[in-house]
Design an enzyme around this catalytic site. Structure first.
Site, short mmCIF file in Angstrom:
data_model
loop_
_atom_site.label_atom_id
_atom_site.label_comp_id
_atom_site.label_asym_id
_atom_site.label_seq_id
_atom_site.Cartn_x
_atom_site.Cartn_y
_atom_site.Cartn_z
N CYS A 84 13.96 -3.09 -4.82
CA CYS A 84 15.10 -2.27 -4.40
C CYS A 84 15.31 -2.45 -2.90
CB CYS A 84 14.83 -0.80 -4.73
SG CYS A 84 13.56 -0.06 -3.68
N HIS A 133 6.83 2.77 -4.92
CA HIS A 133 7.07 1.56 -5.70
C HIS A 133 5.88 0.62 -5.58
CE1 HIS A 133 11.73 2.07 -5.67
NE2 HIS A 133 11.09 3.10 -6.18
N CYS A 165 12.28 -1.26 -0.67
CA CYS A 165 11.18 -2.22 -0.70
C CYS A 165 11.57 -3.51 0.02
CB CYS A 165 10.74 -2.51 -2.12
SG CYS A 165 9.94 -1.09 -2.91
N GLU A 196 5.69 -2.52 -4.77
CA GLU A 196 5.70 -3.31 -3.54
C GLU A 196 5.20 -2.48 -2.36
OE1 GLU A 196 9.49 -4.41 -5.91
OE2 GLU A 196 8.24 -2.65 -5.56
#
Length: 188
Positions: free
Chosen positions: A147, A119, A150, A121
């Site tokens: 999410c 992801h 993260c 992040e």
């Protein structure tokens, strides 16, 4: 030492001083503009808008077929690291290989571990770690709400604020961020 002749000094390409006198200066052009025109001309985005625009620019590098997310880690109005969702360095991009999650029929928000990519992040955190950048007390600007995976990483890395554009349906992430005291703000 090079010296500029009079014609070169103004930068307009004129050939003599009489030509230069007909060229309005920047100051006189600004003075003759209406105040509302000046404000529009020199309007600056807020810090939130500025960093979110950069997070959106990061999405241009995304290699994920399902979602385009960008992230920017910021502290004291300085960019520390950026990230976007995509596969690790040296691994074939999902754009070229296809999406494992699509092939397996995995719905969005479930079984995050069954994905070849990282992801946005996560990639921003990894970039900061890789280059020895302290992010404790920083803010992350994300184009989408993080999410739970993260969120847990952001909490443990010392990020104190998350600013995002688009909500993501992850109640556990919201619960954990709230419990950890991380400020969460939506700009949309």
């Amino acid at each position: 030492m090079n010296t500029l002749n009079t014609a070169d000094e103004c930068g307009c390409g004129c050939t003599n001083e009489s030509d230069m006198s007909s060229v309005p200066s920047a100051a006189s052009a600004t003075a003759s503009a209406k105040p509302e025109q000046q404000a529009e001309e020199f309007a600056r985005p807020s810090w939130d808008d500025y960093f979110m625009k950069i997070a959106h620019a990061c999405t241009e590098r995304v290699t994920c077929r399902r979602r385009k997310v960008g992230a920017v880690l910021v502290k004291d109005k300085r960019i520390l690291a950026t990230g976007y969702n995509g596969v690790p360095i040296g691994v074939e991009h999902c754009l070229d290989r296809g999406c494992l999650r699509e092939q397996l029929g995995i719905p969005s928000g479930q079984q995050h571990e069954l994905c070849r990519g990282l992801h946005a992040e996560q990639n921003a955190l990894i970039q900061a770690a890789r280059y020895g950048i302290c992010i404790d007390g920083s803010t992350v600007y994300c184009t989408a709400q993080p999410c739970v995976l993260c969120a847990k990483m952001l909490i443990n890395s010392g990020v104190t604020e998350i600013v995002y554009d688009v909500a993501y349906p992850d109640e556990l992430a919201l619960e954990m961020l709230n419990e950890a005291g991380v400020t969460l703000r939506c700009l949309s």
